[in-house]
Design an enzyme around this catalytic site. Structure first.
Site, PDB file in Angstrom:
ATOM      1  N   HIS A  10       0.833  -1.215   0.000  1.00  0.00           N
ATOM      2  CA  HIS A  10       0.000   0.000   0.000  1.00  0.00           C
ATOM      3  C   HIS A  10       0.864   1.259   0.000  1.00  0.00           C
ATOM      4  O   HIS A  10       2.044   1.240   0.368  1.00  0.00           O
ATOM      5  CB  HIS A  10      -0.909   0.002   1.234  1.00  0.00           C
ATOM      6  CG  HIS A  10      -0.144   0.025   2.535  1.00  0.00           C
ATOM      7  ND1 HIS A  10       0.400   1.165   3.070  1.00  0.00           N
ATOM      8  CD2 HIS A  10       0.174  -0.974   3.388  1.00  0.00           C
ATOM      9  CE1 HIS A  10       1.020   0.883   4.203  1.00  0.00           C
ATOM     10  NE2 HIS A  10       0.903  -0.419   4.420  1.00  0.00           N
ATOM     11  N   ARG A  61      -5.999   0.964   4.148  1.00  0.00           N
ATOM     12  CA  ARG A  61      -4.877   1.520   3.383  1.00  0.00           C
ATOM     13  C   ARG A  61      -4.534   0.646   2.182  1.00  0.00           C
ATOM     14  O   ARG A  61      -4.141   1.167   1.129  1.00  0.00           O
ATOM     15  CB  ARG A  61      -3.667   1.731   4.289  1.00  0.00           C
ATOM     16  CG  ARG A  61      -3.112   0.484   4.985  1.00  0.00           C
ATOM     17  CD  ARG A  61      -2.088   0.898   6.052  1.00  0.00           C
ATOM     18  NE  ARG A  61      -1.437  -0.222   6.728  1.00  0.00           N
ATOM     19  CZ  ARG A  61      -1.933  -0.863   7.782  1.00  0.00           C
ATOM     20  NH1 ARG A  61      -3.121  -0.507   8.270  1.00  0.00           N
ATOM     21  NH2 ARG A  61      -1.258  -1.838   8.365  1.00  0.00           N
ATOM     22  N   GLU A  87      -1.487  -7.065   7.454  1.00  0.00           N
ATOM     23  CA  GLU A  87      -0.129  -6.852   7.949  1.00  0.00           C
ATOM     24  C   GLU A  87       0.134  -7.721   9.173  1.00  0.00           C
ATOM     25  O   GLU A  87      -0.800  -8.192   9.841  1.00  0.00           O
ATOM     26  CB  GLU A  87       0.053  -5.361   8.296  1.00  0.00           C
ATOM     27  CG  GLU A  87       1.392  -4.966   8.915  1.00  0.00           C
ATOM     28  CD  GLU A  87       2.583  -5.271   8.034  1.00  0.00           C
ATOM     29  OE1 GLU A  87       2.849  -6.481   7.800  1.00  0.00           O
ATOM     30  OE2 GLU A  87       3.266  -4.330   7.601  1.00  0.00           O
ATOM     31  N   HIS A 157       0.615  -5.639   2.396  1.00  0.00           N
ATOM     32  CA  HIS A 157       1.439  -4.967   3.391  1.00  0.00           C
ATOM     33  C   HIS A 157       2.861  -5.521   3.372  1.00  0.00           C
ATOM     34  O   HIS A 157       3.109  -6.618   2.858  1.00  0.00           O
ATOM     35  CB  HIS A 157       0.816  -5.163   4.775  1.00  0.00           C
ATOM     36  CG  HIS A 157      -0.617  -4.759   4.812  1.00  0.00           C
ATOM     37  ND1 HIS A 157      -1.029  -3.488   5.158  1.00  0.00           N
ATOM     38  CD2 HIS A 157      -1.746  -5.451   4.512  1.00  0.00           C
ATOM     39  CE1 HIS A 157      -2.350  -3.417   5.070  1.00  0.00           C
ATOM     40  NE2 HIS A 157      -2.804  -4.593   4.683  1.00  0.00           N
TER      41      HIS A 157
END
Length: 205
Positions: A10, A61, A87, A157
């Site tokens: 991202h 995100r 993440e 991520h």
């Protein structure tokens, strides 16, 4: 038959900008992060790349970055969102400034948690634990599509993507923890019907 897999971290988030441990927390992109996402989409468009399906995490995100990239490509395709691609969970470190975390736990301990493969922070995940949820999902839901010749993009991520890169590039635990991934910088892999990487391109290089 050859499929294509693109991985993209991202764009910059507000917590990236503030140097905070983010993990499963959900801060939005910064203006720079949105610009990075647009640039990623433009790079892919310049190569005349298109995709059959997109995968992303459940965190905003990554989802916003994915939406911007697909917008640059003028693509309206299915987007599958799954927490398996989230993440790494930083547990008690989440929300702490990295300097503050070092004061609280000590520089050496923070270095161990950040740069070891299999030692998790309190209440969180190690990279090894992250890989243990990312890789089964990839092997069940994503890789079969690529082996059939589909073009797939994953927007996720740093650490969830490291889990995939480790397998795709046959890296050791010691090598992967040193691998840096820039925000909004796509990685492209061409993969054959047996699931082997034929070649790759790093757009940040």
């Amino acid at each position: 038959m050859t499929g294509m897999l693109v991985l993209c971290r991202h764009g910059q988030s507000e917590w990236n900008l503030k140097n905070l441990f983010t993990g499963w927390q959900d801060p939005p992109l910064t203006d720079l992060g949105r610009e990075e996402a647009h640039l990623a989409g433009q790079k892919l468009r310049e190569m005349n790349l298109s995709f059959d399906i997109a995968f992303t995490s459940v965190l905003n995100r990554a989802q916003e970055t994915c939406d911007i990239i697909l917008g640059e490509l003028s693509l309206k395709i299915d987007i599958i969102r799954d927490a398996a691609l989230n993440e790494r969970d930083y547990g008690e470190l989440s929300g702490l400034n990295k300097a503050e975390a070092a004061q609280k736990f000590g520089d050496e301990q923070i270095h161990i948690w950040r740069r070891s493969y299999d030692i998790p922070p309190p209440g969180g995940e190690s990279l090894k634990m992250t890989a243990e949820r990312v890789l089964p999902y990839y092997e069940k839901e994503i890789l079969p599509r690529v082996k059939l010749g589909q073009n797939v993009i994953i927007v996720a991520h740093g650490n969830s993507l490291r889990s995939l890169i480790m397998v795709l590039e046959k890296l050791s635990p010691e090598q992967i923890i040193k691998r840096e991934l820039g925000t909004g910088a796509p990685l492209l892999y061409r993969i054959d019907a047996q699931g082997h990487v034929i070649d790759s391109k790093d757009f940040a290089a």
